[in-house]
Scaffold this active site. Structure first.
Site, PDB file in Angstrom:
ATOM      1  N   LYS A  65       0.862  -1.194   0.000  1.00  0.00           N
ATOM      2  CA  LYS A  65       0.000   0.000   0.000  1.00  0.00           C
ATOM      3  C   LYS A  65       0.893   1.238   0.000  1.00  0.00           C
ATOM      4  CE  LYS A  65      -0.100   1.958   3.586  1.00  0.00           C
ATOM      5  NZ  LYS A  65      -0.020   2.638   4.886  1.00  0.00           N
ATOM      6  N   PRO A 108       9.309  -5.440   3.269  1.00  0.00           N
ATOM      7  CA  PRO A 108       9.930  -5.199   4.578  1.00  0.00           C
ATOM      8  C   PRO A 108       8.865  -4.931   5.638  1.00  0.00           C
ATOM      9  CG  PRO A 108      10.333  -3.354   3.070  1.00  0.00           C
ATOM     10  CD  PRO A 108       9.653  -4.423   2.276  1.00  0.00           C
ATOM     11  N   SER A 153      -0.969  -5.195   7.301  1.00  0.00           N
ATOM     12  CA  SER A 153      -2.380  -4.918   7.016  1.00  0.00           C
ATOM     13  C   SER A 153      -2.804  -5.594   5.716  1.00  0.00           C
ATOM     14  CB  SER A 153      -2.616  -3.412   6.868  1.00  0.00           C
ATOM     15  OG  SER A 153      -2.089  -2.731   7.975  1.00  0.00           O
ATOM     16  N   ALA A 154      -1.925  -5.526   4.703  1.00  0.00           N
ATOM     17  CA  ALA A 154      -2.234  -6.168   3.424  1.00  0.00           C
ATOM     18  C   ALA A 154      -2.320  -7.679   3.601  1.00  0.00           C
ATOM     19  CB  ALA A 154      -1.167  -5.811   2.388  1.00  0.00           C
ATOM     20  N   ASP A 168      -5.349   0.299   8.675  1.00  0.00           N
ATOM     21  CA  ASP A 168      -5.110   0.188   7.226  1.00  0.00           C
ATOM     22  C   ASP A 168      -5.744  -1.058   6.612  1.00  0.00           C
ATOM     23  OD1 ASP A 168      -3.659   2.507   6.988  1.00  0.00           O
ATOM     24  OD2 ASP A 168      -1.701   1.533   7.178  1.00  0.00           O
TER      25      ASP A 168
HETATM   26  O1  C5P Z   1      -4.078   0.733  13.532  1.00  0.00           O
HETATM   27  P1  C5P Z   1      -2.629   0.434  13.563  1.00  0.00           P
HETATM   28  O2  C5P Z   1      -2.300  -0.815  14.329  1.00  0.00           O
HETATM   29  O3  C5P Z   1      -1.977   0.480  12.226  1.00  0.00           O
HETATM   30  O4  C5P Z   1      -1.991   1.655  14.362  1.00  0.00           O
HETATM   31  C1  C5P Z   1      -0.808   1.575  15.129  1.00  0.00           C
HETATM   32  C2  C5P Z   1      -0.779   2.770  16.085  1.00  0.00           C
HETATM   33  O5  C5P Z   1      -0.598   4.000  15.352  1.00  0.00           O
HETATM   34  C3  C5P Z   1      -2.050   2.986  16.878  1.00  0.00           C
HETATM   35  O6  C5P Z   1      -2.028   2.238  18.061  1.00  0.00           O
HETATM   36  C4  C5P Z   1      -2.022   4.485  17.158  1.00  0.00           C
HETATM   37  O7  C5P Z   1      -1.169   4.762  18.238  1.00  0.00           O
HETATM   38  C5  C5P Z   1      -1.377   5.053  15.902  1.00  0.00           C
HETATM   39  N1  C5P Z   1      -2.378   5.503  14.919  1.00  0.00           N
HETATM   40  C6  C5P Z   1      -2.994   6.737  15.091  1.00  0.00           C
HETATM   41  N2  C5P Z   1      -3.924   7.159  14.162  1.00  0.00           N
HETATM   42  C7  C5P Z   1      -4.223   6.383  13.102  1.00  0.00           C
HETATM   43  C8  C5P Z   1      -3.600   5.146  12.913  1.00  0.00           C
HETATM   44  C9  C5P Z   1      -2.672   4.714  13.835  1.00  0.00           C
HETATM   45  O8  C5P Z   1      -2.719   7.466  16.041  1.00  0.00           O
HETATM   46  N3  C5P Z   1      -5.127   6.823  12.219  1.00  0.00           N
END
Ligand code: C5P
Length: 288
Positions: free
Chosen positions: A13, A100, A109-110, A142
């Site tokens: 992505k 990576p 996520s993908a 994501d």
């Molecule tokens: O959702 P994901 O696991 O990818 O996000 C990792 C961390 O990044 C979340 O725990 C949060 O601290 C931060 N994050 C955020 N705002 C987003 C996506 C992620 O603050 N829109």
């Protein structure tokens, strides 16, 4: 009888721009981001089996060797679907890690999105798109856009997916092979209200050529990522210098950077030059 097998590519992505438009009370950031997918990614293979298992192979498998398998998003996605089905369904899952890890191109996520799609088919689940996106969002911000898999605007924290049309430029993707933690980058960024005036309008047609900084498009996480890993600035500058590049930027929370090109041969040459310049880096050329 042959074992049924489903293989799906978990495409990388790329955030062509990423604007942070606000912060929720729970600390998550609200985004306005144009996301597209490279014609390159991890591979997820699922085969019939009586229990869930996950093997990780490939170029970047070693980066995941220290993590318990139960913490891998692929495992979590499989368990979430199994819970939805409320049956002890099984699958032998193989993840070929070609991207990576912790790199801002949504590898995990993908992978989660790809395993969801593969298992829905393998297990012949009757599940609504809405339920699928709820499961996807519960795995990571994501994952819904990766489930959609085509160029889109991603808003909210990732739950709002707006399909768009986009030209298909060639892309060079460079990662210094140093992981960056998404949570750290979000936490350490100091966002000003830099909203573009059209961020809340429903623009559905984009030209990659127009996504320049001069037009107000940017990645709001870039400066913080550069503070943590200054080589990102060098990589972006080097990509910009390659012949034919019309846009160079960081993707997601980094450290992966990309360049866009009209011409396939120029993109191939740029990738070769960048590989020579950054021998430790991971670098591919593709199309989005
Ligand atoms: O959702 P994901 O696991 O990818 O996000 C990792 C961390 O990044 C979340 O725990 C949060 O601290 C931060 N994050 C955020 N705002 C987003 C996506 C992620 O603050 N829109």
């Amino acid at each position: 009888m042959m074992t049924k097998e489903i293989t799906i590519t978990a495409s990388a992505k790329v955030n062509l721009f990423l604007h942070v438009t606000g912060k929720r009370a729970d600390g998550y950031h609200l985004l306005d981001s144009l996301v597209a997918f490279a014609d390159y990614g991890d591979l997820i293979k699922t085969e019939e089996s009586d229990k869930i298992s996950l093997d990780i192979i490939g170029e970047h498998a070693a980066s995941l060797s220290g993590f318990p398998i139960e913490e891998n998003l692929v495992w979590k996605a499989a368990i979430a679907l199994q819970n939805y089905a409320a049956k002890p369904l099984g699958a032998k899952i193989t993840l070929e890690k070609r991207l990576p890890v912790a790199s801002g191109i949504g590898g995990g996520s993908a992978d989660a999105a790809a395993v969801i799609l593969a298992l829905v088919k393998l297990w012949k689940l009757d599940i609504s798109e809405h339920k699928l996106s709820v499961i996807a969002l519960s795995l990571g911000s994501d994952v819904p856009v990766c489930l959609y898999g085509k160029p889109a605007l991603m808003r909210g924290i990732g739950e709002e997916i707006i399909p768009i049309s986009l030209d298909k430029p060639y892309i060079v993707i460079v990662n210094p092979n140093i992981p960056l933690a998404t949570a750290d980058i979000f936490r350490e960024s100091d966002f000003k209200p830099l909203l573009r005036s059209d961020d809340n309008k429903e623009i559905r047609q984009f030209s990659s050529k127009n996504l320049t900084i001069e037009n107000g498009y940017r990645n709001d996480l870039e400066n913080t990522a550069i503070k943590q890993l200054p080589v990102i600035a060098n990589i972006i500058a080097s990509i910009k210098e390659t012949k034919g590049c019309f846009l160079a930027r960081m993707s997601g929370s980094g450290a992966t950077c990309f360049g866009l090109y009209d011409d396939k041969v120029m993109a191939q040459k740029a990738a070769e030059e960048l590989k020579n310049q950054y021998p430790q880096a991971w670098c591919i050329n593709s199309v989005i």
